[in-house]
Design a protein around this motif. Structure first.
Motif, PDB file in Angstrom:
ATOM      1  N   TYR A 134       0.830  -1.204   0.000  1.00  0.00           N
ATOM      2  CA  TYR A 134       0.000   0.000   0.000  1.00  0.00           C
ATOM      3  C   TYR A 134       0.865   1.254   0.000  1.00  0.00           C
ATOM      4  N   SER A 135       1.944   1.236   0.769  1.00  0.00           N
ATOM      5  CA  SER A 135       2.839   2.390   0.807  1.00  0.00           C
ATOM      6  C   SER A 135       3.457   2.653  -0.558  1.00  0.00           C
ATOM      7  N   ILE A 136       3.897   1.590  -1.207  1.00  0.00           N
ATOM      8  CA  ILE A 136       4.486   1.736  -2.535  1.00  0.00           C
ATOM      9  C   ILE A 136       3.443   2.218  -3.532  1.00  0.00           C
ATOM     10  N   LEU A 137       2.236   1.673  -3.453  1.00  0.00           N
ATOM     11  CA  LEU A 137       1.146   2.095  -4.335  1.00  0.00           C
ATOM     12  C   LEU A 137       0.820   3.567  -4.139  1.00  0.00           C
ATOM     13  N   GLU A 138       0.723   3.975  -2.888  1.00  0.00           N
ATOM     14  CA  GLU A 138       0.405   5.372  -2.591  1.00  0.00           C
ATOM     15  C   GLU A 138       1.516   6.292  -3.105  1.00  0.00           C
ATOM     16  N   ASN A 139       2.768   5.906  -2.891  1.00  0.00           N
ATOM     17  CA  ASN A 139       3.888   6.707  -3.375  1.00  0.00           C
ATOM     18  C   ASN A 139       3.853   6.829  -4.898  1.00  0.00           C
ATOM     19  N   HIS A 140       3.612   5.722  -5.548  1.00  0.00           N
ATOM     20  CA  HIS A 140       3.545   5.721  -7.016  1.00  0.00           C
ATOM     21  C   HIS A 140       2.425   6.640  -7.500  1.00  0.00           C
ATOM     22  N   ALA A 141       1.268   6.530  -6.869  1.00  0.00           N
ATOM     23  CA  ALA A 141       0.123   7.361  -7.266  1.00  0.00           C
ATOM     24  C   ALA A 141       0.448   8.839  -7.069  1.00  0.00           C
ATOM     25  N   ASN A 142       1.071   9.167  -5.941  1.00  0.00           N
ATOM     26  CA  ASN A 142       1.412  10.569  -5.677  1.00  0.00           C
ATOM     27  C   ASN A 142       2.422  11.099  -6.686  1.00  0.00           C
ATOM     28  N   GLU A 143       3.414  10.278  -7.037  1.00  0.00           N
ATOM     29  CA  GLU A 143       4.386  10.710  -8.044  1.00  0.00           C
ATOM     30  C   GLU A 143       3.698  10.946  -9.395  1.00  0.00           C
ATOM     31  N   CYS A 144       2.760  10.087  -9.734  1.00  0.00           N
ATOM     32  CA  CYS A 144       2.010  10.273 -10.977  1.00  0.00           C
ATOM     33  C   CYS A 144       1.186  11.549 -10.929  1.00  0.00           C
TER      34      CYS A 144
ATOM     35  N   GLY B 266      -1.263  20.018 -16.160  1.00  0.00           N
ATOM     36  CA  GLY B 266      -2.514  20.749 -16.086  1.00  0.00           C
ATOM     37  C   GLY B 266      -3.744  19.919 -15.763  1.00  0.00           C
ATOM     38  N   VAL B 267      -3.574  18.673 -15.345  1.00  0.00           N
ATOM     39  CA  VAL B 267      -4.709  17.816 -14.988  1.00  0.00           C
ATOM     40  C   VAL B 267      -5.214  18.222 -13.601  1.00  0.00           C
ATOM     41  N   ASN B 268      -6.524  18.106 -13.350  1.00  0.00           N
ATOM     42  CA  ASN B 268      -7.110  18.426 -12.061  1.00  0.00           C
ATOM     43  C   ASN B 268      -6.690  17.376 -11.030  1.00  0.00           C
ATOM     44  N   VAL B 269      -5.652  17.697 -10.296  1.00  0.00           N
ATOM     45  CA  VAL B 269      -5.058  16.752  -9.365  1.00  0.00           C
ATOM     46  C   VAL B 269      -5.979  16.448  -8.185  1.00  0.00           C
ATOM     47  N   ASP B 270      -6.744  17.420  -7.723  1.00  0.00           N
ATOM     48  CA  ASP B 270      -7.634  17.194  -6.585  1.00  0.00           C
ATOM     49  C   ASP B 270      -8.635  16.077  -6.867  1.00  0.00           C
ATOM     50  N   GLU B 271      -9.191  16.080  -8.059  1.00  0.00           N
ATOM     51  CA  GLU B 271     -10.159  15.039  -8.417  1.00  0.00           C
ATOM     52  C   GLU B 271      -9.489  13.665  -8.518  1.00  0.00           C
TER      53      GLU B 271
ATOM     54  N   ASN C  10      -6.724  12.746  -7.000  1.00  0.00           N
ATOM     55  CA  ASN C  10      -6.331  12.374  -5.648  1.00  0.00           C
ATOM     56  C   ASN C  10      -7.515  11.837  -4.854  1.00  0.00           C
ATOM     57  N   LYS C  11      -8.680  12.414  -5.054  1.00  0.00           N
ATOM     58  CA  LYS C  11      -9.908  11.950  -4.393  1.00  0.00           C
ATOM     59  C   LYS C  11     -10.210  10.506  -4.799  1.00  0.00           C
ATOM     60  N   VAL C  12     -10.061  10.194  -6.057  1.00  0.00           N
ATOM     61  CA  VAL C  12     -10.294   8.834  -6.545  1.00  0.00           C
ATOM     62  C   VAL C  12      -9.277   7.870  -5.938  1.00  0.00           C
ATOM     63  N   ILE C  13      -8.027   8.285  -5.884  1.00  0.00           N
ATOM     64  CA  ILE C  13      -6.982   7.420  -5.313  1.00  0.00           C
ATOM     65  C   ILE C  13      -7.261   7.140  -3.842  1.00  0.00           C
ATOM     66  N   ARG C  14      -7.669   8.153  -3.086  1.00  0.00           N
ATOM     67  CA  ARG C  14      -8.000   7.934  -1.671  1.00  0.00           C
ATOM     68  C   ARG C  14      -9.152   6.941  -1.528  1.00  0.00           C
ATOM     69  N   SER C  15     -10.136   7.054  -2.390  1.00  0.00           N
ATOM     70  CA  SER C  15     -11.259   6.098  -2.367  1.00  0.00           C
ATOM     71  C   SER C  15     -10.791   4.684  -2.636  1.00  0.00           C
ATOM     72  N   ILE C  16      -9.911   4.542  -3.612  1.00  0.00           N
ATOM     73  CA  ILE C  16      -9.365   3.209  -3.935  1.00  0.00           C
ATOM     74  C   ILE C  16      -8.595   2.651  -2.745  1.00  0.00           C
ATOM     75  N   LEU C  17      -7.747   3.472  -2.149  1.00  0.00           N
ATOM     76  CA  LEU C  17      -6.953   3.001  -1.012  1.00  0.00           C
ATOM     77  C   LEU C  17      -7.840   2.598   0.160  1.00  0.00           C
ATOM     78  N   LYS C  18      -8.905   3.346   0.400  1.00  0.00           N
ATOM     79  CA  LYS C  18      -9.831   2.978   1.474  1.00  0.00           C
ATOM     80  C   LYS C  18     -10.472   1.632   1.191  1.00  0.00           C
ATOM     81  N   PHE C  19     -10.808   1.406  -0.062  1.00  0.00           N
ATOM     82  CA  PHE C  19     -11.471   0.166  -0.443  1.00  0.00           C
ATOM     83  C   PHE C  19     -10.544  -1.033  -0.282  1.00  0.00           C
ATOM     84  N   VAL C  20      -9.308  -0.912  -0.752  1.00  0.00           N
ATOM     85  CA  VAL C  20      -8.416  -2.062  -0.724  1.00  0.00           C
ATOM     86  C   VAL C  20      -7.827  -2.330   0.651  1.00  0.00           C
TER      87      VAL C  20
END
Length: 88
Positions: free
Chosen positions: A52-62, A70-75, A77-87
């Motif tokens: 999970y730590s490696i996944l989170e780090n990878h997602a944050n780097e992306c 110029g991509v909406n990072v907040d949106e 990031n919200k999806v990534i947090r939801s995924i992490l909560k689920f898994v």
């Protein structure tokens, strides 16, 4: 991967390796299945946390790269947090 994170991951992996060696010794000594399974469950949990730590780090780097483009990072990031909560 940041240097501090890399050090933390390596530390956790070495700890897991030590626990695996301990389980091998338990099997050799004829410990009960319950004792061995309890240790295996602890290792399983530890390795999942490392993943999970490696996944989170990878997602944050992306996300950082996406933000630069110029991509909406907040949106995202919200999806990534939801995924992490689920898994978890």
């Amino acid at each position: 991967m940041a240097h501090d994170m890399k050090k933390d991951i390596i530390f956790r992996l070495r700890t897991i390796k030590g626990h695996i060696d301990g389980i091998e010794k338990m099997v050799e000594e004829g410990k009960t299945c319950d004792e061995i399974l309890l240790q295996i469950a602890a290792i399983k949990s530890s390795i999942e946390k490392v993943g999970y730590s490696i996944l989170e780090n990878h997602a944050n780097e992306c996300l950082i790269n996406m933000e630069k483009q110029g991509v909406n990072v907040d949106e995202v990031n919200k999806v990534i947090r939801s995924i992490l909560k689920f898994v978890k």
